[in-house]
Scaffold this motif. Structure first.
Motif, PDB file in Angstrom:
ATOM      1  N   ASN A 646       0.829  -1.204   0.000  1.00  0.00           N
ATOM      2  CA  ASN A 646       0.000   0.000   0.000  1.00  0.00           C
ATOM      3  C   ASN A 646       0.863   1.252   0.000  1.00  0.00           C
ATOM      4  O   ASN A 646       0.579   2.223  -0.726  1.00  0.00           O
ATOM      5  CB  ASN A 646      -0.925  -0.019   1.214  1.00  0.00           C
ATOM      6  CG  ASN A 646      -1.949   1.092   1.185  1.00  0.00           C
ATOM      7  OD1 ASN A 646      -2.671   1.252   0.209  1.00  0.00           O
ATOM      8  ND2 ASN A 646      -2.000   1.874   2.255  1.00  0.00           N
ATOM      9  N   GLY A 647       1.937   1.235   0.789  1.00  0.00           N
ATOM     10  CA  GLY A 647       2.830   2.385   0.831  1.00  0.00           C
ATOM     11  C   GLY A 647       3.511   2.630  -0.512  1.00  0.00           C
ATOM     12  O   GLY A 647       3.663   3.779  -0.943  1.00  0.00           O
ATOM     13  N   ALA A 648       3.920   1.536  -1.185  1.00  0.00           N
ATOM     14  CA  ALA A 648       4.556   1.683  -2.495  1.00  0.00           C
ATOM     15  C   ALA A 648       3.583   2.273  -3.511  1.00  0.00           C
ATOM     16  O   ALA A 648       3.957   3.113  -4.338  1.00  0.00           O
ATOM     17  CB  ALA A 648       5.070   0.324  -2.977  1.00  0.00           C
ATOM     18  N   ALA A 649       2.316   1.841  -3.455  1.00  0.00           N
ATOM     19  CA  ALA A 649       1.316   2.376  -4.383  1.00  0.00           C
ATOM     20  C   ALA A 649       1.067   3.854  -4.129  1.00  0.00           C
ATOM     21  O   ALA A 649       1.003   4.666  -5.068  1.00  0.00           O
ATOM     22  CB  ALA A 649       0.014   1.586  -4.248  1.00  0.00           C
ATOM     23  N   ASN A 650       0.926   4.230  -2.858  1.00  0.00           N
ATOM     24  CA  ASN A 650       0.692   5.635  -2.519  1.00  0.00           C
ATOM     25  C   ASN A 650       1.873   6.511  -2.940  1.00  0.00           C
ATOM     26  O   ASN A 650       1.700   7.600  -3.500  1.00  0.00           O
ATOM     27  CB  ASN A 650       0.456   5.785  -1.018  1.00  0.00           C
ATOM     28  CG  ASN A 650      -0.877   5.203  -0.577  1.00  0.00           C
ATOM     29  OD1 ASN A 650      -1.788   5.035  -1.391  1.00  0.00           O
ATOM     30  ND2 ASN A 650      -0.985   4.880   0.704  1.00  0.00           N
ATOM     31  N   SER A 651       3.081   6.025  -2.665  1.00  0.00           N
ATOM     32  CA  SER A 651       4.277   6.804  -2.994  1.00  0.00           C
ATOM     33  C   SER A 651       4.407   7.014  -4.497  1.00  0.00           C
ATOM     34  O   SER A 651       4.688   8.131  -4.961  1.00  0.00           O
ATOM     35  CB  SER A 651       5.515   6.092  -2.445  1.00  0.00           C
ATOM     36  OG  SER A 651       6.694   6.739  -2.851  1.00  0.00           O
ATOM     37  N   LEU A 652       4.174   5.952  -5.263  1.00  0.00           N
ATOM     38  CA  LEU A 652       4.305   6.075  -6.713  1.00  0.00           C
ATOM     39  C   LEU A 652       3.211   6.961  -7.293  1.00  0.00           C
ATOM     40  O   LEU A 652       3.453   7.728  -8.235  1.00  0.00           O
ATOM     41  CB  LEU A 652       4.260   4.688  -7.354  1.00  0.00           C
ATOM     42  CG  LEU A 652       4.659   4.625  -8.830  1.00  0.00           C
ATOM     43  CD1 LEU A 652       6.076   5.132  -9.039  1.00  0.00           C
ATOM     44  CD2 LEU A 652       4.530   3.192  -9.355  1.00  0.00           C
ATOM     45  N   SER A 653       2.020   6.879  -6.721  1.00  0.00           N
ATOM     46  CA  SER A 653       0.934   7.747  -7.180  1.00  0.00           C
ATOM     47  C   SER A 653       1.274   9.221  -6.949  1.00  0.00           C
ATOM     48  O   SER A 653       1.041  10.071  -7.816  1.00  0.00           O
ATOM     49  CB  SER A 653      -0.364   7.389  -6.458  1.00  0.00           C
ATOM     50  OG  SER A 653      -1.404   8.260  -6.820  1.00  0.00           O
ATOM     51  N   ASP A 654       1.837   9.514  -5.783  1.00  0.00           N
ATOM     52  CA  ASP A 654       2.232  10.895  -5.486  1.00  0.00           C
ATOM     53  C   ASP A 654       3.304  11.374  -6.458  1.00  0.00           C
ATOM     54  O   ASP A 654       3.270  12.520  -6.925  1.00  0.00           O
ATOM     55  CB  ASP A 654       2.743  10.995  -4.046  1.00  0.00           C
ATOM     56  CG  ASP A 654       1.637  10.813  -3.028  1.00  0.00           C
ATOM     57  OD1 ASP A 654       0.455  10.927  -3.407  1.00  0.00           O
ATOM     58  OD2 ASP A 654       1.952  10.519  -1.857  1.00  0.00           O
ATOM     59  N   ARG A 655       4.266  10.500  -6.762  1.00  0.00           N
ATOM     60  CA  ARG A 655       5.317  10.873  -7.703  1.00  0.00           C
ATOM     61  C   ARG A 655       4.764  11.105  -9.094  1.00  0.00           C
ATOM     62  O   ARG A 655       5.186  12.022  -9.813  1.00  0.00           O
ATOM     63  CB  ARG A 655       6.395   9.800  -7.719  1.00  0.00           C
ATOM     64  CG  ARG A 655       7.350   9.924  -6.546  1.00  0.00           C
ATOM     65  CD  ARG A 655       8.155   8.670  -6.305  1.00  0.00           C
ATOM     66  NE  ARG A 655       8.706   8.128  -7.535  1.00  0.00           N
ATOM     67  CZ  ARG A 655       9.016   6.850  -7.702  1.00  0.00           C
ATOM     68  NH1 ARG A 655       8.784   5.997  -6.708  1.00  0.00           N
ATOM     69  NH2 ARG A 655       9.540   6.431  -8.827  1.00  0.00           N
ATOM     70  N   ALA A 656       3.810  10.268  -9.496  1.00  0.00           N
ATOM     71  CA  ALA A 656       3.203  10.450 -10.813  1.00  0.00           C
ATOM     72  C   ALA A 656       2.465  11.775 -10.893  1.00  0.00           C
ATOM     73  O   ALA A 656       2.546  12.496 -11.902  1.00  0.00           O
ATOM     74  CB  ALA A 656       2.244   9.288 -11.112  1.00  0.00           C
ATOM     75  N   ALA A 657       1.737  12.106  -9.821  1.00  0.00           N
ATOM     76  CA  ALA A 657       1.027  13.391  -9.795  1.00  0.00           C
ATOM     77  C   ALA A 657       2.008  14.563  -9.833  1.00  0.00           C
ATOM     78  O   ALA A 657       1.779  15.564 -10.520  1.00  0.00           O
ATOM     79  CB  ALA A 657       0.153  13.463  -8.545  1.00  0.00           C
ATOM     80  N   LEU A 658       3.129  14.432  -9.114  1.00  0.00           N
ATOM     81  CA  LEU A 658       4.131  15.494  -9.102  1.00  0.00           C
ATOM     82  C   LEU A 658       4.746  15.682 -10.489  1.00  0.00           C
ATOM     83  O   LEU A 658       4.913  16.816 -10.959  1.00  0.00           O
ATOM     84  CB  LEU A 658       5.220  15.152  -8.081  1.00  0.00           C
ATOM     85  CG  LEU A 658       6.378  16.154  -7.984  1.00  0.00           C
ATOM     86  CD1 LEU A 658       5.873  17.539  -7.574  1.00  0.00           C
ATOM     87  CD2 LEU A 658       7.437  15.646  -7.000  1.00  0.00           C
TER      88      LEU A 658
END
Length: 694
Positions: A646-658
């Motif tokens: 879950n943490g990996a998914a959240n982190s990658l989603s934030d990076r994609a948005a950035l």
């Protein structure tokens, strides 16, 4: 010889082989008895041909497919019986008028069947939807109801058997010498066939009201716009999707626990039909052009459980980050494929997965590999949580034969049968669960599979397990009842074609998932309780699940596959088959998952000593190696795999948005100013999630 013949003909049992031979004999006898002529013999042979044909259709569908490959399909069998009936009537001196009537009636019936087939094909083509959904509400586009299963499914098999009244009438007329019986039979066959055509014609008119492609896509986009999915699981595996659906089904519960809103995207209709239970929205989009029209502006992470050519249709979406998650860690080459370089990240269970990619030198950066554990292994009980039974329980779960003999990893062919014989001599209880694809390519693997099933069933009889057999039979209806309730709660649209399932689809209910899990546990409790503590079990269906078999077992015997990596989570003893009798040091060096394994030679001479690890746990020298291997292959116990995933998914989603925000700012800085740039839906900007642009 018998087992090999069953494998070649794709028959599941010796009983099936006996019926197949009886069917062949009856079809061969029909023209011979017509020429003799022998009225009674012909009647018996014809009846047998109908009965065995119907039985084989129900119980041995793969054999029927094999017949079709040899041009012995349903129509040919229908014509053979009809021609033989005309010959019989001619040889028994039927008048020319009646011979002509027999021919005309059968031609008329065949013509009606052809008309029915044309209507059916037109309806089916009209009901093919560009996008099929589950757990989304498309009731607004008013999809017409599908024809009943009686008219729509397996229709040719039913229609061809409508010649039974006509054939029975002719035989009765030849026996009694009164042709009114033939007339009654002709009338019954023709009237039933005409009625079937008229009923289907009503649905032909309804099918004209199917929604257009544009209406379907717009309705799906409206529903997705309301749901706003943020992470997508994308799966494609061509025509063999049914057998490979475990690759996506294993991730469903993990997706349901994510913080992000998940969506499942499938590319083949077969995949959609065999998708497991979920309350998540599912879209099946067979054509790339239709996939390109899906509106998914908020999807920031796309997960891929398998490498397939159609992945490129989703990889072209630049706004998202693409992640290969695979379908299990193993030492096979598929778990370190060079194709993985196309993804932004590769998520592996533990350090072993990272090292595997680095060893093959595919120029995959260390930063692109993320260790997330295996969240789906949570149901597996640890060694200390397991309660042993009166007999050691050995789970034999071989892998399949692979796509060619060069990459055949299965132990079934070289040592499966002698190994089972050796286990039976050791007085253990065996649970046999082969790979779903076992025997699909290799007749030798299919024959070995059948031989093992025969050995285990015979040993059950030898153990005088009549009381257990009675309990198993008594529990059958209860298991079916629970299964039916699980199917109702599964999120599937019920029976019918894809359009019908889409017509019935409604948003998923998470509360139904809780009840489904309760029923799932109850099903397994009833199953294992009624099997007793000494009975061998052959597991060929989806239930009981592999992990439930893990929980029953004291020891696993398997081949080099992801099954072994998953079983390591239990910390129980396990055995890897060394069919090529490699030296131990070479085998341990070649396969990471062998680090905590006992190695079984091709002749199975080591088996008695290996079983000591179960019978006398204090004689288990591999126990500390299994503990170290678990941490290496699956990662630490804390934080949990689900938390890491879950943490990996959240982190990658934030990076994609950035990154998307940065691209937006770069566009704003281009000549022409912000007015020259078109604000894309879901991308930060004037109407983006960060509010008005400064």
């Amino acid at each position: 010889m018998i087992r090999r013949l069953c494998g070649v003909l794709r028959l599941r049992s010796r009983g099936g082989l006996l019926l197949a031979l009886l069917c062949a004999a009856s079809f061969a006898a029909v023209p011979v008895l017509a020429l003799l002529p022998s009225l009674y013999g012909f009647a018996v042979a014809s009846a047998l041909s109908y009965l065995t044909d119907e039985w084989l259709h129900s119980k041995e569908p793969e054999f029927i497919g094999r017949l079709a490959a040899f041009r012995l399909n349903r129509i040919m069998r229908f014509l053979a019986r009809t021609a033989s009936l005309v010959i019989l009537a001619y040889r028994l001196d039927a008048t020319d008028g009646w011979l002509l009537a027999i021919l005309l009636v059968n031609i008329a019936q065949f013509g009606l069947i052809a008309l029915y087939t044309g209507l059916h094909r037109t309806i089916r083509l009209r009901r093919v939807m560009p996008i099929v959904v589950r757990n989304l509400d498309l009731s607004g586009i008013r999809i017409p109801k599908a024809p009943s299963a009686l008219l729509y499914q397996k229709y040719l098999r039913r229609l061809l058997h409508l010649d039974v009244p006509a054939h029975a009438g002719v035989l009765a007329a030849l026996w009694k010498g009164e042709w009114r019986y033939a007339g009654l039979g002709f009338a019954a066959s023709l009237l039933l066939t005409v009625l079937a055509v008229l009923l289907l014609a009503r649905h032909y008119k309804r099918s004209k009201r199917m929604p257009t492609r544009r209406q379907v896509i717009d309705s799906v986009n409206t529903q997705l716009g309301s749901y706003r999915p943020e992470v997508a699981l994308y799966f494609s595996f061509a025509a063999v999707s049914q057998d490979f659906m475990y690759q996506v089904n294993m991730w469903i519960e993990t997706l349901e626990q994510l913080d992000l809103r998940p969506l499942i995207i499938l590319r083949e209709r077969a995949s959609f039909r065999f998708l497991g239970r979920t309350f998540l929205p599912v879209v099946c989009v067979p054509k790339a052009d239709d996939l390109a029209e899906l509106d998914l502006p908020h999807v920031r992470v796309v997960l891929y459980p398998g490498n397939a050519g159609k992945n490129v249709h989703m990889l072209r979406v630049a706004e998202a980050k693409h992640v290969f998650i695979g379908h299990g860690d193993s030492d096979k080459l598929a778990s370190s494929n060079r194709v993985s370089k196309v993804y932004d990240e590769i998520w592996v269970a533990g350090r072993a997965g990272r090292d595997r990619y680095q060893r093959v030198r595919h120029a995959i950066s260390n930063q692109a590999i993320v260790e997330v554990g295996r969240p789906q292994l949570a149901p597996i009980l640890r060694h200390e949580q397991h309660t042993p039974g009166p007999l050691p329980v050995v789970l034999y779960a071989p892998t399949w034969e692979g796509w060619s003999d060069d990459d055949c990893h299965t132990s079934l062919i070289p040592m499966g049968v002698p190994m089972i014989r050796a286990l039976l001599k050791e007085n253990v209880r065996v649970i046999y669960k082969p790979h779903p694809l076992t025997g699909r390519r290799s007749p030798k693997a299919a024959a070995a599979d059948l031989a093992i099933q025969d050995l285990l069933r015979a040993d059950n009889r030898r153990r005088d397990a009549r009381a257990t057999a009675s309990r198993v039979a008594g529990a059958k209806s209860e298991l079916q009842r629970i299964q039916a309730e699980m199917d109702r709660l599964s999120g599937r649209g019920g029976r019918g074609d894809d359009a019908e399932q889409t017509r019935r689809a409604r948003p998923g209910d998470p509360a139904a998932a809780t009840e489904w899990h309760r029923l799932h546990a109850e099903w397994h409790r009833v199953f294992w309780q009624t099997r007793g503590p000494v009975r061998h079990n052959v597991i060929l269906k989806q239930l009981p699940t592999l992990y439930e078999c893990f929980n029953q077992a004291d020891m696993l015997i398997s081949d080099v596959s992801s099954v072994v990596a998953d079983f390591v989570a239990s910390l129980k003893p396990y055995v890897l088959t060394n069919a090529e009798n490699l030296p131990d040091d070479e085998f341990y060096a070649a396969y990471t998952t062998a680090g905590g394994a006992y190695l079984l030679d091709r002749e199975c001479t080591r088996l008695p000593a290996i079983l000591q690890a179960v019978r006398e746990p204090w004689h288990d020298p591999m126990a500390p190696h299994r503990r170290a291997l678990k941490d290496y292959v699956l990662g630490p116990d804390r934080p949990t795999s689900m938390e890491r995933f879950n943490g990996a998914a959240n982190s990658l989603s934030d990076r994609a948005a950035l990154h998307e925000w940065q691209r937006y700012l770069e566009q704003q800085a281009l000549p022409g100013g912000p007015e020259a740039q078109q604000d894309l839906p879901g991308i930060p900007g004037a109407n983006g999630p960060w509010g008005p642009a400064a």
